[in-house]
Design a protein around this motif. Structure first.
Motif, mmCIF file in Angstrom:
data_model
loop_
_atom_site.group_PDB
_atom_site.id
_atom_site.type_symbol
_atom_site.label_atom_id
_atom_site.label_comp_id
_atom_site.label_asym_id
_atom_site.label_seq_id
_atom_site.Cartn_x
_atom_site.Cartn_y
_atom_site.Cartn_z
ATOM 1 N N GLU A 77 0.828 -1.211 0.000
ATOM 2 C CA GLU A 77 0.000 0.000 0.000
ATOM 3 C C GLU A 77 0.861 1.260 0.000
ATOM 4 N N GLU A 78 1.961 1.218 0.760
ATOM 5 C CA GLU A 78 2.854 2.378 0.790
ATOM 6 C C GLU A 78 3.532 2.575 -0.564
ATOM 7 N N ALA A 79 3.883 1.480 -1.224
ATOM 8 C CA ALA A 79 4.499 1.578 -2.547
ATOM 9 C C ALA A 79 3.518 2.165 -3.558
ATOM 10 N N LEU A 80 2.251 1.733 -3.494
ATOM 11 C CA LEU A 80 1.248 2.276 -4.406
ATOM 12 C C LEU A 80 0.971 3.745 -4.117
ATOM 13 N N ARG A 81 0.963 4.125 -2.859
ATOM 14 C CA ARG A 81 0.764 5.530 -2.507
ATOM 15 C C ARG A 81 1.898 6.377 -3.093
ATOM 16 N N PHE A 82 3.114 5.894 -2.955
ATOM 17 C CA PHE A 82 4.269 6.604 -3.505
ATOM 18 C C PHE A 82 4.164 6.739 -5.027
ATOM 19 N N GLN A 94 -2.910 4.479 -13.435
ATOM 20 C CA GLN A 94 -4.079 3.602 -13.533
ATOM 21 C C GLN A 94 -3.655 2.140 -13.502
ATOM 22 N N THR A 95 -2.567 1.825 -14.154
ATOM 23 C CA THR A 95 -2.056 0.454 -14.123
ATOM 24 C C THR A 95 -1.664 0.062 -12.707
ATOM 25 N N LEU A 96 -1.011 0.983 -11.991
ATOM 26 C CA LEU A 96 -0.632 0.701 -10.614
ATOM 27 C C LEU A 96 -1.867 0.558 -9.721
ATOM 28 N N GLU A 97 -2.902 1.320 -10.010
ATOM 29 C CA GLU A 97 -4.151 1.210 -9.255
ATOM 30 C C GLU A 97 -4.739 -0.191 -9.423
ATOM 31 N N ARG A 98 -4.788 -0.661 -10.651
ATOM 32 C CA ARG A 98 -5.298 -2.019 -10.896
ATOM 33 C C ARG A 98 -4.402 -3.068 -10.253
ATOM 34 N N LEU A 99 -3.097 -2.842 -10.294
ATOM 35 C CA LEU A 99 -2.162 -3.757 -9.653
ATOM 36 C C LEU A 99 -2.406 -3.797 -8.150
ATOM 37 N N GLY A 100 -2.677 -2.646 -7.552
ATOM 38 C CA GLY A 100 -2.981 -2.593 -6.123
ATOM 39 C C GLY A 100 -4.242 -3.359 -5.778
ATOM 40 N N GLU A 101 -5.254 -3.250 -6.626
ATOM 41 C CA GLU A 101 -6.490 -3.997 -6.392
ATOM 42 C C GLU A 101 -6.244 -5.498 -6.472
#
Length: 115
Positions: A77-82, A94-101
């Motif tokens: 979660e911290e990596a995605l926030r960064f 957007q790709t990172l958002e989908r990866l986070g999901e």
């Protein structure tokens, strides 16, 4: 030409012919110069576009490396926030958002470590 002048008539004829040649060719020379300037400007614009694309790739590689390091050192979660902070207006976000999901879904399916 006039015979009464102190300058030889052949010289005045040569100067007159050169002036007429220059006057007749000046339009085409100006056009050729304008074409060269335009070609140079287009070439510089293409070089700038390529340099900008290269810098964008370098930035994306740096962000990917930083996000991978953050994933390995802390929570996803911290990596995605960064990554969202750095790439807020890019399709990579957007790709990172989908990866986070997807990662959240995988973590939800994993059995807890305590039990």
């Amino acid at each position: 030409m006039a015979d009464e002048s102190t300058v030889n008539s052949q010289i005045t004829d040569a100067v007159t012919q050169v002036n007429e040649t220059i006057a007749g060719a000046s339009g085409s020379q100006a056009r050729a110069l304008a074409d060269q300037v335009m070609a140079h400007a287009v070439g510089l614009a293409m070089q700038n576009a390529v340099a900008q694309q290269q810098q964008a790739y370098i930035l994306r590689n740096a962000v990917t490396t930083a996000a991978a390091r953050a994933i390995l050192q802390s929570s996803p979660e911290e990596a995605l926030r960064f990554a969202r902070e750095v790439l807020s207006s890019d399709d990579v976000a957007q790709t990172l958002e989908r990866l986070g999901e997807v990662m959240s879904g995988v973590q939800a399916r994993q059995p807890s470590k305590g039990g």
